[in-house]
Design a protein around this motif. Sequence first.
Motif, PDB file in Angstrom:
ATOM      1  N   PHE A 115       0.837  -1.203   0.000  1.00 25.27           N
ATOM      2  CA  PHE A 115       0.000   0.000   0.000  1.00 25.27           C
ATOM      3  C   PHE A 115       0.870   1.251   0.000  1.00 25.27           C
ATOM      4  N   PHE A 142       0.964  -9.321  -5.247  1.00 23.34           N
ATOM      5  CA  PHE A 142      -0.098  -8.996  -6.209  1.00 23.34           C
ATOM      6  C   PHE A 142       0.490  -8.520  -7.532  1.00 23.34           C
ATOM      7  N   VAL A 144      -2.134  -7.679  -9.911  1.00 21.94           N
ATOM      8  CA  VAL A 144      -3.320  -7.010 -10.461  1.00 21.94           C
ATOM      9  C   VAL A 144      -3.727  -5.887  -9.507  1.00 21.94           C
ATOM     10  N   TYR A 146      -6.501  -2.485  -9.049  1.00 26.53           N
ATOM     11  CA  TYR A 146      -7.788  -2.032  -9.576  1.00 26.53           C
ATOM     12  C   TYR A 146      -7.934  -0.524  -9.694  1.00 26.53           C
TER      13      TYR A 146
ATOM     14  N   GLU B   6      -9.487 -12.753 -16.529  1.00 27.61           N
ATOM     15  CA  GLU B   6      -8.251 -13.289 -15.951  1.00 27.61           C
ATOM     16  C   GLU B   6      -7.658 -12.358 -14.897  1.00 27.61           C
ATOM     17  N   PHE B   7      -7.904 -11.050 -15.035  1.00 25.34           N
ATOM     18  CA  PHE B   7      -7.358 -10.117 -14.036  1.00 25.34           C
ATOM     19  C   PHE B   7      -8.040 -10.329 -12.686  1.00 25.34           C
ATOM     20  N   ASP B   8      -9.370 -10.390 -12.727  1.00 24.70           N
ATOM     21  CA  ASP B   8     -10.113 -10.600 -11.470  1.00 24.70           C
ATOM     22  C   ASP B   8      -9.723 -11.941 -10.841  1.00 24.70           C
ATOM     23  N   THR B  10      -6.959 -13.706 -11.209  1.00 24.94           N
ATOM     24  CA  THR B  10      -5.600 -13.655 -10.663  1.00 24.94           C
ATOM     25  C   THR B  10      -5.598 -12.917  -9.329  1.00 24.94           C
ATOM     26  N   PHE B  11      -6.341 -11.837  -9.285  1.00 23.54           N
ATOM     27  CA  PHE B  11      -6.374 -11.021  -8.069  1.00 23.54           C
ATOM     28  C   PHE B  11      -6.872 -11.824  -6.872  1.00 23.54           C
ATOM     29  N   GLN B  14      -4.398 -14.503  -5.811  1.00 24.06           N
ATOM     30  CA  GLN B  14      -3.258 -13.943  -5.084  1.00 24.06           C
ATOM     31  C   GLN B  14      -3.649 -13.560  -3.664  1.00 24.06           C
ATOM     32  N   ARG B  15      -4.864 -13.101  -3.531  1.00 27.33           N
ATOM     33  CA  ARG B  15      -5.352 -12.757  -2.193  1.00 27.33           C
ATOM     34  C   ARG B  15      -5.439 -14.005  -1.307  1.00 27.33           C
ATOM     35  N   GLN B  18      -1.931 -15.006  -0.295  1.00 31.58           N
ATOM     36  CA  GLN B  18      -1.432 -14.102   0.738  1.00 31.58           C
ATOM     37  C   GLN B  18      -1.999 -14.483   2.101  1.00 31.58           C
ATOM     38  N   ASP B  21      -0.571 -17.691   3.587  1.00 33.11           N
ATOM     39  CA  ASP B  21       0.725 -17.422   4.209  1.00 33.11           C
ATOM     40  C   ASP B  21       0.541 -16.780   5.591  1.00 33.11           C
ATOM     41  N   GLN B  22      -0.410 -15.852   5.685  1.00 31.22           N
ATOM     42  CA  GLN B  22      -0.636 -15.184   6.968  1.00 31.22           C
ATOM     43  C   GLN B  22      -1.163 -16.172   8.012  1.00 31.22           C
ATOM     44  N   MET B  42      -9.127  -8.141   7.443  1.00 27.60           N
ATOM     45  CA  MET B  42      -9.224  -7.706   6.044  1.00 27.60           C
ATOM     46  C   MET B  42      -9.725  -8.827   5.146  1.00 27.60           C
ATOM     47  N   SER B 154     -11.226  -2.215  -4.189  1.00 35.61           N
ATOM     48  CA  SER B 154     -10.553  -3.446  -3.783  1.00 35.61           C
ATOM     49  C   SER B 154      -9.075  -3.184  -3.488  1.00 35.61           C
ATOM     50  N   LEU B 155      -8.680  -3.413  -2.253  1.00 33.54           N
ATOM     51  CA  LEU B 155      -7.319  -3.125  -1.781  1.00 33.54           C
ATOM     52  C   LEU B 155      -6.874  -1.731  -2.215  1.00 33.54           C
TER      53      LEU B 155
END
Lengths: 167, 551
Positions: A115, A142, A144, A146, B6-8, B10-11, B14-15, B18, B21-22, B42, B154-155
């Motif tokens: 961020f 990441f 991607v 938005y 594909e963008f959505d 992938t997003f 990846q989330r 992440q 891992d957390q 989150m 989004s983020l």
Amino acid sequence: MPLIRNGRLADDPWTALADDAELPPTGAVIVSLARFRTEREVLFNRGAPLGIRLKSSELASEIGADAPRLDLIAIDFPVFRDGRGYSTARLLRERWGFAGELRAVGNVLRDQLLFMDRCGFDAFEVESPDAVAAWEKALAEFSVFYQPATDARVPARLQRLQRRAAS
Amino acid sequence: MYRYDEFDQTFVAQRVAQFRDQVARRLVGELTEDEFRPLRLMNGLYLQLHAYMLRVAVPYGTLSSRQMRKLAHIARRYDKGYGHFTTRQNIQYNWPALKDVPDILMELAEVEMHALQTSGNCIRNVTADQYSGAAADEIEDPRICAEVIRQWSSLHPEFSFLPRKFKVAVTGAPHDRAAVAVHDIGIRIVRGDDGEVGYAVLAGGGQGRTPMIGKTVRAFLPKPYLLSYLEAILRVYNEFGRRDNMFKARIKILVHEVGIDEFRRRVEEEWEHIRGTAVEVPEEEVRRIASYFAPPTFARLPAVSEGFERQQRTDAQFALWARASLHPHKQPGYAIVNISLKPIGGVPGDATAEQMDIIADLAERYAFDEVRVTHEQNLTLPHVRQDDLYALWQELDAAGLATANINTVTDIIACPGLDYCNLANARAIPIAQKISERFGDIEQAHDIGELKIKISGCINACGHHHVGHIGILGVDKKGVEFYQLTLGGDATETAALGELVGPAFGYDDVVDAVEKLVRIYLGLRQENERFLDTYRRVGLQPFKEKLYAAH
């Protein structure tokens, strides 16, 4: 505390000056906004790099048009939940033309780094023993995005348009 | 409905990675609960009284059958066989194990879903009218605007650590079914004087301990400027919203303290700097998103189905259900069908995995594969042929999903209350169940007419009691549950906050008090008056006097 600048561990040549400390004749110093206000001319005419440290409650507009003349601005995150610094950073970069080192200090955690990077920070004091590894991981999580921000990452919506135009 | 590209995809993948891992870092103790907390929040993961609770986002309340089946599967495999639909059109699972949550999120990602921003001090899941794309009075489908906002928020790097949570709702119709006036930002799609479609933007509405009706920041915003205007509001809020006191940190307090005129001045000043810049969503991207919300291919039908008319005349139970559950559709020969998740004596908003599967099947066969979640904790099939209503009703009835009580006294909103929530002061669900049983005679409920009862187990007001025609607020008095009653609240375009009627009632007396209020209304009402109409005509006093009068 480890300092990361542009993705690498970096030495810190800056001296953080307390408000009541004597101004050294040479060397890069970081002062509070309050001290900057009272000693503005002296500080600008010193012939050495100048930085300001902003509290989270201090707004970008309080530096305003002086931003391009500064070499460093440090923005404090007293606690990670206090997100004012993200707006401050973007405004300094996007509205007030600040091009120097923008440093995140305070409660800077690995999960915030992306961020911060997106809002224009390029230096971070990170409370982590393996700061660089954490940095690299955080920025790789990441691909991607938005929305446009201060960074140069291309938002998904523009990538979509570009792809459509190319096909 | 919207489909990921594909963008959505992938997003969200990846989330999930992440968060996996957390969670791994948390499970080996690398992260303390204190450090883990903001990260799980989150991703919609709360720690409640007994267990973790996972809140899954249902953007603007729209689900496909495939998604609904996945929600059923998750309920069955990772939870206790049910899920709970919420007032923000989301679904909550009350018993997931922490170690399973990354897998749940991965399964959700397979059907283009996530739990992003369903908690935390960020822009939350955007809600919209459950009748989007179907209602006869609609100016434009609000889901286009809501999807644009979903993606933009989004983020969002600047607005993920706001002073407090931030809720946005959109309505595309003059009749507000999305309660936009009690959101941090409410957007009404409106027609300007010259017929141009744009947005009326409200800010500073909210419930909680300091309820406020949202105020108009801009009466007409041209469509191309949606995101710059929102970014300006969010930036002003991020810079000036209070952070010294969590109870005063919502935007409603800022708007209230500086006044709407000064707030508007700051927003407009900020907006002047950024309007028309790269933040705006390109017209072509809006068209791409809009294409997903194009109406399904409706059959050309007469406005009224003769079969449907006949079936109502010959089957009184069906007629009763039809009267409560249907809403006029913009397309001749179709109807909007509401499915009550408020069986008599049941838990408002709960659905079992079996029911979810059945609804998914019915949506596939009868409703162009779409289901909506309503902020009143029911479900909606937006596009059903009137010719199919009788068959649909029979199948719903067989699954326990045909309670004919939509908009009636037993169509109650209730928060989870002390049964689940560690913020609650009092139980909410059992009160809803007892009221439901008290008014369990459906024909009697129809005679009482439209009556919205909303119950919150604490002043955070998740059960929307401030905007209930009858609002019930659970409070704790020296370790004992008491319930305050408010009257006259309204969440629609005539939004109003309820007024406290008098001293609180104990757990064992509150249902009697509600019944008494209903009887007082029946005694006072004039022809065709709803409870709210009567209340507005006569005011609080007659209700108060009669409620507290000695026998």
